[in-house]
Design a protein around this motif. Structure first.
Motif: not given
Ligand code: GLY
Ligand code: MN
Ligand code: MN
Length: 369
Positions: A80, A58, A97, A82
Motif C-alpha cells: 500500500t 506500507t 498503522l 501513502e
C-alpha cells in the motif's frame, strides 16, 4: 515482496510487531528499503517502509517518487502506498498503522541517529529492537531474481573489461580511462557505476582503493582497473590488470601467482566452507611465493544491492558460505613503488560449489604501446 519481508521476520532474534526501514538523504539510504520494495526507479529520500510479519508492506513515499511507487504497488497487492507531504503527516500515518506500545524492529546498521530521534518523537511508547542481523542474513542469500540481476550487472562490466585493451592510448589519463569505461557500461545497459571506478597506472596499482587522477599513460606501465555496473539496483565488481607494453617480467610473474591464488580459493569454495578458509587458500599460495606478505586485504566480500553488501572474507571471519550467496574473489599482490595486480571475479555459491557471474578472461594481457 512478501517473501522477503517474511524472511526478515523469520530471522529476527526477538519477535517484533512491525519493522520500519527509514531512509535519510543520499548517501544515507538503507538499501533494505528497495530490498523489501522492488521499485525500479527513484531514490526515496526521507521515505519509510512499514513491514508486518505477514508480509504486508506500507510505503510512505516521498512526493518525488510517487508515480514510481504507485506503479510498483500495482504489481504487488501486498503493498500500500501513502504519500505524506510533511513530517507531522508522516507521524500521523505511523501512529495510525502502529500500536502505540508496539515492539518495532529497526535496521540499526543503516538508520541515522537523526532519523531515530524523529521516530522516538512519533512513537514515544514503542519498544525498539535491532533487526540488522536478520536483515543481513535475509539479504545474504539471493533469490532467483536477484541472481539474474547480479549476473546481468556482471556481464555488463565483463564486456567492458574485454574492451579495455582497445581503449588504452599513450597520453590518456587515469580519469580519461575511467570515463570511457563508465560510458561503455551505461551503453551496455547499466544504470550507472556500482562504486567509484578505480583506474590506477604504474606504481598507484599498489594501492587497492586508489582514486584515479590526471596521471598519464606511458609505455611500460602496468594498469589496475577495478569497477562495476549497477543493473536494476544490483551491483557487480570486477578487477582486471593489464600491461601497456613493453613487458615487465616481475609483474607477469605476479599476475600468474595472483591467478593461481584465485584458482586455489575457487577450488575450495562450496556451501559450508568458512570464509576465512577461502581466504587462507589464496593467502597460502601467495605466502609461499617471493611475494610473501604482499596480499594486504581480505579475499572478497558479499555483493548485492551494495557493492560491499554484508560480510568481508578474511582470516578472521567464521561465516560459513551458503548456497545462494554472491561474493567476490579478489586476491592481489601489491609492490609499493612499482605497481600491483588484482584479479577480481563475482561468483554465486551453488549446491555443488560455485558459478561465475563475471565472464572476462583472467590471463595476463600485454597491450602493445
Ligand atoms: N571495488 C572495491 C573492492 O573491490 O572491494
Ligand atoms: Mn572491486
Ligand atoms: Mn570487491
Amino acid at each position: 515482496m512478501k517473501a522477503r519481508v517474511q524472511k526478515i521476520f523469520e530471522h529476527l532474534r526477538s519477535p517484533a510487531d512491525v519493522m520500519l526501514l527509514v531512509n535519510s538523504t543520499e548517501p544515507h539510504l538503507d538499501q533494505s528499503f528497495v530490498y523489501v520494495f522492488d521499485v525500479p526507479s527513484g531514490m526515496f529520500e526521507g521515505s519509510c517502509a512499514v513491514a508486518f510479519p505477514d508480509g504486508r508492506l506500507t510505503i510512505l513515499s516521498s512526493l518525488l517518487e510517487e508515480e514510481s511507487a504507485r506503479q510498483a504497488a500495482k504489481r504487488d497487492p501486498t503493498v500500500t502506498i501513502e504519500v505524506p507531504t510533511t513530517r507531522p503527516e508522516r507521524d500521523q500515518i505511523l501512529s495510525r498503522l502502529i500500536r502505540s506500545d508496539a515492539t518495532v524492529a529497526l535496521n540499526y546498521r543503516e538508520l541515522t541517529h537523526d532519523s531515530f530521534l524523529s521516530l522516538e518523537k512519533a512513537l514515544p511508547k514503542a519498544r525498539w529492537v535491532d533487526a540488522s542481523d536478520s536483515i543481513r542474513s535475509a539479504r545474504m542469500i539471493k533469490d532467483a531474481e536477484e541472481i539474474a540481476r547480479l549476473r546481468r550487472a556482471a556481464e555488463i562490466a565483463s564486456a567492458v573489461a574485454v574492451e579495455i585493451p582497445s581503449l588504452l592510448k599513450a597520453g590518456m589519463t587515469e580519469l580519461d580511462l575511467a570515463a570511457e569505461m563508465e560510458y561503455r557500461m551505461v551503453r551496455g545497459g547499466a544504470s550507472g557505476r556500482s562504486f567509484s571506478t578505480i583506474t590506477a597506472f604504474g606504481a598507484m596499482g599498489a594501492e587497492p582503493h586508489y582514486a584515479p587522477q590526471n596521471r598519464r599513460l606511458t609505455p611500460g606501465t602496468s594498469i589496475v582497473c577495478d569497477f562495476g555496473a549497477l543493473y536494476q539496483r544490483y551491483a557487480s565488481d570486477i578487477t582486471r590488470s593489464f600491461r601497456f607494453g613493453p613487458a615487465d617480467a616481475e609483474l607477469k610473474g605476479v599476475h600468474e601467482k595472483v591467478l593461481e591464488a584465485q584458482e586455489a580459493a575457487l577450488s575450495v569454495i562450496r556451501p559450508g566452507l568458512l570464509a576465512k578458509d577461502a581466504h587462507l587458500a589464496a593467502q597460502r599460495v601467495i605466502d609461499a611465493s617471493p611475494w610473501k606478505g604482499r596480499f594486504i586485504h581480505g579475499l572478497g566480500h558479499s555483493i548485492g544491492l551494495a557493492v560491499h553488501d554484508g560480510f568481508g572474507m578474511n582470516q578472521l571471519v567464521d561465516e560459513p558460505l551458503e548456497e545462494g550467496m554472491a561474493i567476490t574473489v579478489e586476491p592481489g599482490i601489491y609492490l609499493p613503488g612499482k605497481g600491483g595486480v588484482r584479479i577480481e571475479d563475482d561468483i554465486v555459491v551453488t549446491r555443488g560449489g560455485y558459478e561465475f557471474l563475471t565472464t572476462a578472461p583472467r590471463g595476463y594481457i600485454e597491450v602493445p604501446a
